[in-house]
Design an enzyme around this catalytic site. Structure first.
Site, PDB file in Angstrom:
ATOM      1  N   LYS A 151      67.844  52.283 103.839  1.00 25.87           N
ATOM      2  CA  LYS A 151      66.516  52.815 104.165  1.00 25.87           C
ATOM      3  C   LYS A 151      66.357  52.909 105.677  1.00 25.87           C
ATOM      4  O   LYS A 151      66.983  52.144 106.409  1.00 25.87           O
ATOM      5  CB  LYS A 151      65.428  51.870 103.639  1.00 25.87           C
ATOM      6  CG  LYS A 151      65.235  51.857 102.136  1.00 25.87           C
ATOM      7  CD  LYS A 151      64.131  50.888 101.753  1.00 25.87           C
ATOM      8  CE  LYS A 151      63.927  50.823 100.249  1.00 25.87           C
ATOM      9  NZ  LYS A 151      63.484  52.077  99.651  1.00 25.87           N
ATOM     10  N   ARG A 194      65.658  50.767  88.781  1.00 33.23           N
ATOM     11  CA  ARG A 194      65.912  51.279  87.422  1.00 33.23           C
ATOM     12  C   ARG A 194      67.208  50.715  86.841  1.00 33.23           C
ATOM     13  O   ARG A 194      67.345  50.558  85.631  1.00 33.23           O
ATOM     14  CB  ARG A 194      65.916  52.814  87.444  1.00 33.23           C
ATOM     15  CG  ARG A 194      66.961  53.419  88.326  1.00 33.23           C
ATOM     16  CD  ARG A 194      66.689  54.887  88.646  1.00 33.23           C
ATOM     17  NE  ARG A 194      65.666  55.034  89.690  1.00 33.23           N
ATOM     18  CZ  ARG A 194      65.227  56.217  90.147  1.00 33.23           C
ATOM     19  NH1 ARG A 194      65.696  57.350  89.645  1.00 33.23           N
ATOM     20  NH2 ARG A 194      64.314  56.263  91.078  1.00 33.23           N
TER      21      ARG A 194
HETATM   22  N1  BES Z   1      61.579  49.710  95.986  1.00 39.30           N
HETATM   23  C1  BES Z   1      61.700  51.107  96.177  1.00 39.30           C
HETATM   24  C2  BES Z   1      60.411  51.861  95.909  1.00 39.30           C
HETATM   25  C3  BES Z   1      59.268  51.574  96.830  1.00 39.30           C
HETATM   26  C4  BES Z   1      59.033  52.388  97.911  1.00 39.30           C
HETATM   27  C5  BES Z   1      58.397  50.553  96.565  1.00 39.30           C
HETATM   28  C6  BES Z   1      57.960  52.148  98.729  1.00 39.30           C
HETATM   29  C7  BES Z   1      57.327  50.311  97.387  1.00 39.30           C
HETATM   30  C8  BES Z   1      57.092  51.111  98.463  1.00 39.30           C
HETATM   31  C9  BES Z   1      62.770  51.680  95.254  1.00 39.30           C
HETATM   32  O1  BES Z   1      63.833  50.834  94.971  1.00 39.30           O
HETATM   33  C10 BES Z   1      63.344  52.866  95.927  1.00 39.30           C
HETATM   34  O2  BES Z   1      63.959  52.690  96.954  1.00 39.30           O
HETATM   35  N2  BES Z   1      63.141  54.031  95.359  1.00 39.30           N
HETATM   36  C11 BES Z   1      63.637  55.229  95.923  1.00 39.30           C
HETATM   37  C12 BES Z   1      64.188  56.087  94.817  1.00 39.30           C
HETATM   38  C13 BES Z   1      64.979  57.259  95.295  1.00 39.30           C
HETATM   39  C14 BES Z   1      66.261  56.797  95.958  1.00 39.30           C
HETATM   40  C15 BES Z   1      65.289  58.138  94.110  1.00 39.30           C
HETATM   41  C16 BES Z   1      62.484  55.925  96.643  1.00 39.30           C
HETATM   42  O3  BES Z   1      61.351  55.850  96.174  1.00 39.30           O
HETATM   43  O4  BES Z   1      62.716  56.480  97.699  1.00 39.30           O
HETATM   44 MN    MN Z   2      65.362  50.996  96.487  1.00 37.14          MN
END
Ligand code: BES
Ligand code: MN
Ligand code: ZN
Length: 505
Positions: A287, A361
């Protein structure tokens, strides 16, 4: 992990207002409404102080308004709190007003507060008592254990007295006692999610779950990595590979102690699943560093399940309730899984890991398959699953995805009642096209269109029972304080699920 939050005790009385001795008497008032007789009688004894304030238009009862003044009566201070228009009143308005009132007392040396609850006749007394007690406790919540004592916001409140008509008092008290148990569970969930990721690791989360279980007579078991391997939890193990902190799979089993056998009563079995990523860096698909610190709350779903299990046990709910929390960190390292890796989940389905940041997931997939062994009547998962749900509906509702209309209806109703709203999102067949695998059965990302739905569609591949998924990425954390939810973890889902279970249809 320490818990330092001091909470006031509650008392319940039905007395003439002039007889109340307290440091502050809280009087909720509707906007632009004549004072009820009980209040005008009382006001006469304090030289018409309230009437003068209303006449001078210093206060009218507008929603979110508060006015504190000293009084010559037995109650040393009076705090007027505005409820807004009578015809627009809702339990959420009551919660917001009480919360404003309690916040106004935070830095004032009032140890005993009494709240007048008469005249709020559009609510059942039990519900009112519950809502008020929950609101008081949740409004006083703060996470300050790493601060010097003198920098902590002070709250002097030691006792809160709920005042009601004699005929309502026992119901108010009954609700209040329920509310106290529920609020403590929310506070536990908030503490767990507010703790930094160097304190709440998967091992600590497991320890805290076991500690809670022991205190509340809940059966508990922690699966270790070797157990996950034996069970074939390849999706969870894939995520866990990058971290030095060993993954844990937390299992909590609550069974009510009933006089008749539960089979005879047809007690329902509900499984709660909570995402327990104690830190989500994204893994190799790392990230951006902006706000990455917040990813300590990626275990908020797991925290909600731990809180909900505590509340269910303390309320002796007549339901078999199982809590499952797959927990690991998601970190990049030389042993981390790579984009392109293919793993096999516990049900045999193969998954192409095209983005290691879509890890929630993956770990939930194995937990959902594991849930099947309880032959559940319903499975509900809580997960901070997608950033896209925050873009879609913001912080004001959790995204609800379900394959079962009745479950959806129950959750929707509980969302309205608790103020922890949920909003139905689609699970159309077409979304499957986006996650169909190229080299494996499915892929873990579905492109940028309909992100929350493709994530939920992925989870659906691991369910064959009535199931609901709550995407709480937007609701589990708040960057601005809201009524009865200070900045940080909100503990969302605990009140929602307990309300759902109490009113299960
Ligand atoms: N934990 C994150 C989602 C999240 C984002 C929670 C912001 C709280 C605040 C999750 O694991 C994630 O990183 N999701 C990705 C999915 C994508 C790679 C398809 C996302 O939302 O960017
Ligand atoms: Mn994630
Ligand atoms: Zn995540």
């Amino acid at each position: 992990m320490k818990n330092l939050s001091r909470v006031p005790r509650f008392s319940y009385e039905s007395k003439n207002l002039a007889e109340i001795s307290a440091d502050v008497l809280i009087l909720p008032l509707f906007d632009n409404e004549k004072l009820p007789k009980e209040l005008t009688d009382f006001d006469k004894k304090i030289n018409n102080a309230v009437k003068n304030i209303l006449d001078a238009k210093d206060f009218s009862g507008k929603k979110n308004s508060v006015l504190l003044f000293h009084s010559s009566g037995k109650a040393k201070r009076i705090l007027l709190i505005g409820l807004g228009e009578n015809k627009k009143i809702s339990m959420e308005t009551i919660r917001a007003s009480i919360s404003n009132g309690i916040s106004a007392l935070k830095n004032i040396s009032a140890a005993k507060a009494a709240i007048r609850l008469s005249g709020l006749d559009s609510f059942a007394s039990e519900d009112l008592g519950q809502a008020v007690v929950e609101t008081v406790l949740l409004s006083l919540y703060e996470f300050t254990q790493y601060k010097k004592t003198d920098e902590k916001k002070k709250s002097y409140l030691k006792e809160i007295c709920l005042l009601a008509d004699k005929k309502d008092l026992s119901e108010i008290k009954k609700g209040g006692e329920t509310g106290e148990k529920i609020a403590r569970a929310v506070i536990l969930a908030r503490d767990l999610a507010n703790e930094p990721a160097n304190v709440v690791t998967p091992a600590t989360l497991a320890e805290e779950a076991v500690k809670m279980a022991k205190l509340n007579g809940i059966k508990h078991k922690i699966l270790e990595i070797k157990d996950m391997k034996r069970l074939g939890m390849g999706a969870l193990l894939g995520v866990a590979k990058g971290s030095e902190e060993p993954a844990k799979f937390i299992i909590l089993e609550y069974k009510p102690k009933l006089k008749v056998k539960s089979e005879e009563l047809k007690v329902q079995t509900i499984v709660l699943v909570g995402k327990g990523i104690t830190f989500d860096s994204g893994g190799i698909s790392i990230k951006p560093s902006q706000s990455m610190d917040e990813m300590k709350y990626d275990m908020a779903g797991g925290a909600t399940v731990i809180g909900a299990m505590q509340a269910a046990a303390q309320l002796i709910l007549p339901i078999n309730l199982i809590g499952l929390i797959p927990s690991t960190e998601n970190l990049p390292s030389g042993t981390a899984q790579r984009p392109g890796d293919i793993v096999r989940a516990m049900n045999g389905k193969t998954i192409e890991v095209l983005n290691t940041d879509a890890e929630g997931r993956m770990i939930l997939a194995d937990a959902l398959v594991y849930a099947k062994k309880y032959n559940p009547d319903a499975v509900i998962d809580f997960a901070t699953l997608t950033g896209a749900i925050v873009v879609a509906i913001g912080e004001h509702a959790s995204g609800l995805f379900s394959n079962n209309e009745n479950l959806e209806k129950n959750l929707k109703k509980a969302g309205e009642a608790t103020g922890e709203r949920v909003w139905p999102m689609p699970l159309y067949e077409e979304y499957f096209e986006q996650i169909k695998g190229d080299l494996a059965d499915i892929r873990n990302i579905g492109g940028k269109e309909g992100g929350p739905s493709t994530a939920a569609k992925f989870l659906e591949q691991f369910t064959d029972f009535p199931w609901a998924h709550l995407d709480i990425a937007g609701t589990a954390w708040t960057t601005k304080p809201k009524p009865y939810r200070p900045k940080g973890a909100t503990g969302v889902g605990v009140r929602l699920i307990i309300e759902t279970l109490i009113n299960w249809e």
